[in-house]
Motif scaffolding. Structure first.
Motif, PDB file in Angstrom:
ATOM      1  N   ASP A   1       1.360  -0.955   0.233  1.00  0.00           N
ATOM      2  CA  ASP A   1      -0.268   0.065   0.208  1.00  0.00           C
ATOM      3  C   ASP A   1       0.443   1.342   0.449  1.00  0.00           C
ATOM      4  OD1 ASP A   1      -2.597   1.431   0.211  1.00  0.00           O
ATOM      5  OD2 ASP A   1      -3.666   0.653   2.123  1.00  0.00           O
TER       6      ASP A   1
ATOM      7  N   LEU B   1     -12.354  -3.012  -7.694  1.00  0.00           N
ATOM      8  CA  LEU B   1     -11.635  -2.081  -7.300  1.00  0.00           C
ATOM      9  C   LEU B   1     -10.172  -2.011  -7.640  1.00  0.00           C
ATOM     10  CD1 LEU B   1     -11.866  -4.950  -3.983  1.00  0.00           C
ATOM     11  CD2 LEU B   1     -12.068  -2.251  -3.666  1.00  0.00           C
TER      12      LEU B   1
ATOM     13  N   MET C   1     -10.603   1.688  -7.349  1.00  0.00           N
ATOM     14  CA  MET C   1      -9.170   3.171  -5.812  1.00  0.00           C
ATOM     15  C   MET C   1      -8.542   3.581  -6.543  1.00  0.00           C
ATOM     16  SD  MET C   1      -7.185  -1.031  -5.215  1.00  0.00           S
ATOM     17  CE  MET C   1      -6.681  -1.809  -6.473  1.00  0.00           C
TER      18      MET C   1
ATOM     19  N   ASP D   1      -4.250  -4.950   0.431  1.00  0.00           N
ATOM     20  CA  ASP D   1      -4.853  -5.816   1.555  1.00  0.00           C
ATOM     21  C   ASP D   1      -5.805  -6.759   1.016  1.00  0.00           C
ATOM     22  OD1 ASP D   1      -6.476  -6.657   3.547  1.00  0.00           O
ATOM     23  OD2 ASP D   1      -6.508  -5.146   3.461  1.00  0.00           O
TER      24      ASP D   1
ATOM     25  N   SER E   1      -9.638  -7.283   0.715  1.00  0.00           N
ATOM     26  CA  SER E   1     -10.670  -5.480   0.624  1.00  0.00           C
ATOM     27  C   SER E   1     -11.255  -6.387  -0.284  1.00  0.00           C
ATOM     28  CB  SER E   1      -9.067  -5.023  -0.445  1.00  0.00           C
ATOM     29  OG  SER E   1      -8.597  -4.650   0.233  1.00  0.00           O
TER      30      SER E   1
ATOM     31  N   THR F   1     -14.784  -6.965   1.919  1.00  0.00           N
ATOM     32  CA  THR F   1     -15.046  -5.934   2.671  1.00  0.00           C
ATOM     33  C   THR F   1     -16.017  -5.225   1.683  1.00  0.00           C
ATOM     34  OG1 THR F   1     -12.800  -5.263   4.294  1.00  0.00           O
ATOM     35  CG2 THR F   1     -14.284  -3.764   3.511  1.00  0.00           C
TER      36      THR F   1
ATOM     37  N   ASP G   1      -5.323   0.198   3.724  1.00  0.00           N
ATOM     38  CA  ASP G   1      -6.966   1.358   3.119  1.00  0.00           C
ATOM     39  C   ASP G   1      -7.691   0.822   2.666  1.00  0.00           C
ATOM     40  OD1 ASP G   1      -7.410   3.692   2.307  1.00  0.00           O
ATOM     41  OD2 ASP G   1      -6.943   4.345   0.881  1.00  0.00           O
ATOM     42  N   ARG G   2      -8.494  -0.082   3.226  1.00  0.00           N
ATOM     43  CA  ARG G   2      -9.481  -1.336   2.243  1.00  0.00           C
ATOM     44  C   ARG G   2     -11.021  -0.564   2.694  1.00  0.00           C
ATOM     45  NH1 ARG G   2     -11.968  -4.803   6.679  1.00  0.00           N
ATOM     46  NH2 ARG G   2     -10.303  -5.539   8.058  1.00  0.00           N
TER      47      ARG G   2
ATOM     48  N   GLN H   1     -11.547   2.334   1.103  1.00  0.00           N
ATOM     49  CA  GLN H   1     -12.278   1.857  -0.708  1.00  0.00           C
ATOM     50  C   GLN H   1     -13.666   2.026  -0.502  1.00  0.00           C
ATOM     51  OE1 GLN H   1     -10.015   3.719  -2.878  1.00  0.00           O
ATOM     52  NE2 GLN H   1      -9.000   5.117  -1.226  1.00  0.00           N
ATOM     53  N   ALA H   2     -13.639   0.600   0.332  1.00  0.00           N
ATOM     54  CA  ALA H   2     -14.943   0.139   0.372  1.00  0.00           C
ATOM     55  C   ALA H   2     -16.099   1.163   0.787  1.00  0.00           C
ATOM     56  CB  ALA H   2     -15.074  -1.155   0.904  1.00  0.00           C
TER      57      ALA H   2
END
Length: 551
Positions: free
Chosen positions: A132, A272, A276, A282, A285, A288, A416-417, A420-421
């Protein structure tokens, strides 16, 4: 975190403001509207603008929520900030005329800037090492990210960094450990009540861990109709649903297990890659994103346990402490020799992690990314990671300060998941541990109230035990993870072949194609040690395919 908090730096332009933008939620907005006699329909940006103009430092000290903001002046200056527990992104850069461009989404900022974006090679190195990219860096040259808990005053004269003012009044010490548990019960319950304000269809994510179980336990007292949600996996070694079901049953909560199939995970992977802000490896992600999508229409608020790890802190495992505190003092050449010798002796092979690392920060990393030498081979250029937030944070602590260092790294490890989710789904997810009075209270507690040998998260565990018997939840914690190898190997290694052997991005000069293909072939050939390295390249390749404008 740059700078130290002070009231005086905020005063200079506190009344010279022309506009405000806010991403996220300010939970105190209704109270501020009443206090400042604002119209009921005033949005969050108007509330922040009015509060700032009256008492800038005090307004930030008292506001609670999950938000980032931009305040612009009549001139060419701006204030940019992210609250200390923020899960909202904020990016900025200088435009062609020297002005300040900012946005909460990286792609929108790039679209407005007009300049052809270029990959910042140092961030590419950071991604390959850590999976990341942490603020203040981004994947794009010349574009910066505001760090959590930081306020920037950006003008033609330069950038001034200030720390977010802390609410010292809300962190009075407790007289005893038992009193501290009582105070945490009161504060966290109050936080959950505020985070559920106005909710008719509440839910809370529940794993087998202490953080989420405690949120569910306290929420069950307030809203018995709350639903506990667990993401389940078919692999028993990864599935936390059985323990979560026992916790929910004891609390009298309805429990739902969300299980997704391969086709759904593949579709989430593609969404994603397309949506993203920048590459993020991750492995959790996709789960999530699917969970947030699934729950967005069914629940109006979802509680999540993020923030506890950062506030309570943690002690790294014993072998990591030995690696950082002892092994790092052994010269690198000697360490490599010892590792080779120990690996050949079955009785000693299990101890090689104490010596088998390139940099003493490596044993503390969440994922096993590429080494510096491997990155140099992939990129065809010299590599230094000293600029990264992770390495700079590591260097701030004495080698013997394992608890302080590891606790600080929790806040800067790539992750950062959730951000972003939430951005991609619009789901309303809230974080009770991030409330300023809960976070501040936990951070100022004596270290041995937060952690003792064999008793991680001591104060949280003690409070949870008041509501759920230890026999139900006090076992090894797996962590929220994902059956990554099975995912990559599925459909005859489809993702690996598509993005590492045949991907069009390979010819853009980002990495050496021959080295990328070699990693793919070795992994397909059976080298499972390359799992996360291959995953990082698959994610990078898929993201770059969706962003052909990056040079």
């Amino acid at each position: 975190m740059a700078g130290t908090s002070s009231v005086s730096p905020f005063i200079g332009i506190s009344r010279d403001l022309a506009a405000a933008e806010v991403s996220g939620e300010i939970l105190d907005a209704p109270a501020v509207r009443r206090e400042l006699a604002l119209q009921p329909e005033s949005d969050t940006a108007q509330v922040l603008l009015a509060a700032w103009q009256q008492r800038p430092a005090d307004c930030l000290r008292r506001l609670s929520g999950d938000f980032a903001f931009v305040l612009r002046t009549d001139g060419a200056a701006a204030w940019l900030g992210r609250d200390p527990c923020s899960l909202r992104s904020l990016y900025w850069c200088r435009d062609a005329g020297g002005g300040i461009a900012s946005d909460f989404e990286l792609q929108r900022l790039l679209n407005r800037s007009g300049a052809p974006p270029r990959i910042w090679r140092q961030s590419l190195h950071e991604y390959l090492r850590l999976g990341d990219i942490s603020a203040p860096h981004t994947f794009v040259e010349g574009v910066h990210a505001v760090e959590a808990g930081e306020i920037l005053r950006v003008s033609a004269a330069g950038v001034q960094a200030l720390a977010w003012p802390r609410d010292e009044e809300g962190t009075r010490p407790a007289a005893s450990f038992e009193a501290a548990v009582d105070m945490l019960d009161e504060r966290l319950t109050r936080s959950i009540h505020r985070h559920l304000s106005g909710s008719d269809r509440p839910a809370a994510f529940l794993s087998a861990g202490i953080d989420s179980a405690l949120i569910c336990a306290l929420a069950a007292r307030l809203v018995p109709n709350a639903v506990a949600l667990t993401v389940g996996f078919d692999d028993p070694g990864l599935d936390e649903a059985p323990v979560a079901a026992q916790i929910a049953a004891h609390l009298g909560l309805r429990h739902e297990v969300l299980r997704f199939g391969r086709s759904e995970y593949l579709a989430a992977f593609d969404r994603l890659a397309q949506g993203m802000d920048q590459p993020m490896a991750d492995p959790a992600s996709m789960a999530t994103l699917l969970a947030f999508e699934h729950c967005r229409e069914r629940f109006d608020v979802m509680l999540e346990g993020t923030g506890a790890d950062e506030a309570v802190g943690a002690m790294p495992p014993r072998h990591v402490r030995l690696a950082v505190g002892v092994g790092s003092h052994v010269p690198a050449v000697l360490r490599r020799r010892l590792v080779r010798t120990m690996a050949r002796v079955p009785a000693l092979a299990g101890y090689t992690p104490i010596l088998d690392f390139e940099h003493p920060a490596e044993p503390l990393m969440r994922w096993r990314g590429f080494t510096q030498a491997e990155i140099e081979e992939l990129c065809g250029e010299p590599v230094s990671l000293a600029h990264t937030t992770f390495y700079r944070t590591f260097a701030r602590f004495a080698r013997s300060d394992h608890y302080g260092r590891y606790s600080a790294l929790y806040g800067v490890m790539p992750g950062d998941r959730l951000t972003q989710a939430m951005r991609l789904t619009g789901a309303c997810v809230r974080f009770p541990y991030c409330a300023r009075d809960v976070d501040g209270f936990l951070r100022q507690l004596p270290a041995d109230w937060r952690w003792q040998p064999g008793r991680p998260k001591r104060i949280l565990a003690e409070l949870l035990a008041r509501h759920v018997p230890r026999a139900i939840w006090d076992g090894p914690k797996r962590g929220f993870t994902f059956p990554l190898h099975d995912f990559l190997a599925g459909d005859d290694w489809m993702l690996v072949r598509r993005h590492m052997l045949d991907g069009g991005w390979l010819h853009r000069g980002v990495l050496r194609p021959d080295v990328v293909r070699r990693y793919a072939q070795q992994y397909i050939g059976g080298d499972r040690r390359l799992l996360f390295r291959v995953w990082a390249l698959v994610v990078l390749g898929a993201w770059l395919e969706q962003h052909p404008e990056l040079g």
